[in-house]
Write a protein that holds these residues in place. Structure first.
Motif, short mmCIF file in Angstrom:
data_model
loop_
_atom_site.label_atom_id
_atom_site.label_comp_id
_atom_site.label_asym_id
_atom_site.label_seq_id
_atom_site.Cartn_x
_atom_site.Cartn_y
_atom_site.Cartn_z
N TRP A 253 33.89 37.71 48.98
CA TRP A 253 34.65 37.18 47.85
C TRP A 253 33.76 36.57 46.79
CZ3 TRP A 253 39.54 38.61 47.31
CH2 TRP A 253 40.21 39.08 48.44
N SER A 254 32.51 36.27 47.12
CA SER A 254 31.59 35.76 46.09
C SER A 254 31.21 36.84 45.10
CB SER A 254 30.32 35.20 46.75
OG SER A 254 29.53 36.25 47.31
N ARG A 255 31.54 38.10 45.41
CA ARG A 255 31.20 39.23 44.55
C ARG A 255 32.44 39.83 43.90
NH1 ARG A 255 29.15 43.60 46.44
NH2 ARG A 255 27.93 43.95 44.55
N VAL A 256 33.51 39.04 43.84
CA VAL A 256 34.77 39.50 43.24
C VAL A 256 35.11 38.63 42.04
CG1 VAL A 256 37.23 39.89 43.62
CG2 VAL A 256 35.62 40.27 45.50
N GLU A 257 35.48 39.27 40.93
CA GLU A 257 35.95 38.56 39.75
C GLU A 257 37.32 39.14 39.41
OE1 GLU A 257 34.04 36.65 35.73
OE2 GLU A 257 33.10 38.42 36.59
N LEU A 258 38.35 38.29 39.43
CA LEU A 258 39.72 38.76 39.27
C LEU A 258 40.30 38.41 37.91
CD1 LEU A 258 41.23 37.86 42.77
CD2 LEU A 258 40.39 40.09 41.98
N PHE A 259 40.99 39.39 37.35
CA PHE A 259 41.69 39.25 36.08
C PHE A 259 43.12 39.75 36.30
CE2 PHE A 259 37.21 39.79 35.31
CZ PHE A 259 36.92 38.84 34.35
N TYR A 260 43.90 39.77 35.22
CA TYR A 260 45.29 40.24 35.31
C TYR A 260 45.55 41.27 34.22
CZ TYR A 260 46.13 36.54 38.66
OH TYR A 260 46.08 35.74 39.77
N GLY A 261 46.36 42.28 34.59
CA GLY A 261 46.74 43.29 33.62
C GLY A 261 47.73 42.77 32.60
#
Length: 246
Positions: A67-75
Motif C-alpha cells: 500500500w505504500s506504492r498505491v496512490e488513489l484518486f476518484y473518477g
C-alpha cells in the motif's frame, strides 16, 4: 496507439461478485507490475466497487498489496459534505481505506468545500502534482488504472448526456450538474481518462443490457461510448448485463 470502445476487450463473468473479484485481482496486479514509483489508480462509485472494496479489505487480499506504492484518486464525486452517505470517498473509506495500511497522504478525495468550479481546479492541481507536469504527455499515462461504471442512460463517471463537460478538451477535472441525478458533481474529463494505461468498465445487472450493447459498439451518442485510452480498455460484465451478447 489509442484504444476506443470498439476495440475494448470484453470479459463476461457469471456474477457481480465474480466481476468484483476479477477487478480486485487487476488492482493487485497493477500495483505489483508498476516498475517505478506509485501506481496511480482512479476509483469508481457504485454497488460493484463496494463489493470490490470489501474484497480488497480482506486480510488475504490486502496482504498482497504494498500500500505504500498505491496512490488513489476518484473518477467522480458528488458535491456533498464530507462523510455524506452519497459520497464515493465515504464509501471507500468505510469499506477499504480504514482497513488497510495506505498512507493518508496517498489518498486524494475530490474536495467539496468551496465551489464546484474552484474545487475542480484544486483537484486538477493535485493530479498535476502527482503527475509532475501541468500538461499530459503522450506515452506517459496519468493513471495506471481507471475504474468506470455504466449508467442506464449511458453516462460514466459523472459524464452525463447533454452536460457541457463532455466537450472539455484541456481541463483534467470538470463539473457536471445532471438533471437526471442528484447533486452537482466533480468528474474526470475525457482527456484525463484517456491518459491511462488501463481503463476497466464494471457493468452488472440486467438493466444494463441495452447500454452495454451500445457501449461495445462504440456508440458516440452516449457519453461512455466516447471513452478512449492510450492503453487498453477492458469491460468486465456479469451474464445478466451481457444478455444475449454473452
Amino acid at each position: 496507439m489509442t484504444t476506443d470502445m470498439r476495440h475494448a476487450i470484453v470479459d463476461v463473468l457469471e456474477t457481480a461478485d465474480a466481476v468484483a473479484m476479477r477487478m480486485a485481482e487487476l488492482f493487485i496486479r497493477t500495483v505489483k507490475e508498476k516498475a517505478e514509483g506509485k501506481a496511480r489508480i482512479a476509483l469508481s462509485g457504485g454497488s460493484t466497487p463496494k463489493k470490490l472494496f470489501t474484497i480488497l479489505a480482506r486480510p488475504d487480499m490486502a496482504g498482497q498489496v504494498d500500500w505504500s506504492r498505491v496512490e488513489l484518486f476518484y473518477g467522480d464525486e458528488r458535491y456533498v459534505a464530507e462523510g455524506h452517505a452519497d459520497s464515493n470517498h465515504a464509501s471507500a473509506r468505510e469499506l477499504l481505506l480504514s482497513r488497510v495500511s495506505i498512507p493518508a497522504g496517498q489518498v486524494h478525495p475530490m474536495p467539496t468545500a468551496t465551489t464546484a468550479a474552484e474545487d475542480a481546479a484544486r483537484y486538477q492541481g493535485t493530479l498535476q502534482k502527482s503527475y509532475g507536469a501541468t500538461e499530459l504527455e503522450p506515452g506517459r499515462p496519468l493513471f495506471d488504472l481507471v475504474m468506470l461504471g455504466l449508467g442506464t442512460d449511458g453516462h460514466t463517471a459523472s459524464l452525463f448526456p447533454g452536460e457541457p463537460v463532455l466537450d472539455e478538451k484541456t481541463a483534467w477535472v470538470g463539473v457536471a450538474a445532471p438533471s437526471t441525478a442528484p447533486h452537482e458533481r466533480l468528474t474526470l474529463t475525457y482527456p484525463a481518462i484517456a491518459s491511462s494505461a488501463l481503463v476497466v468498465f464494471l457493468v452488472t445487472g440486467e438493466n444494463k443490457v441495452p447500454m452495454l450493447a451500445r457501449l461495445r459498439q462504440g456508440d458516440g451518442s452516449i457519453p461512455s461510448g466516447r471513452i478512449v485510452s492510450e492503453g487498453k480498455i477492458l469491460i468486465l460484465a456479469d451474464r445478466a448485463a451481457a444478455g444475449e451478447l454473452s
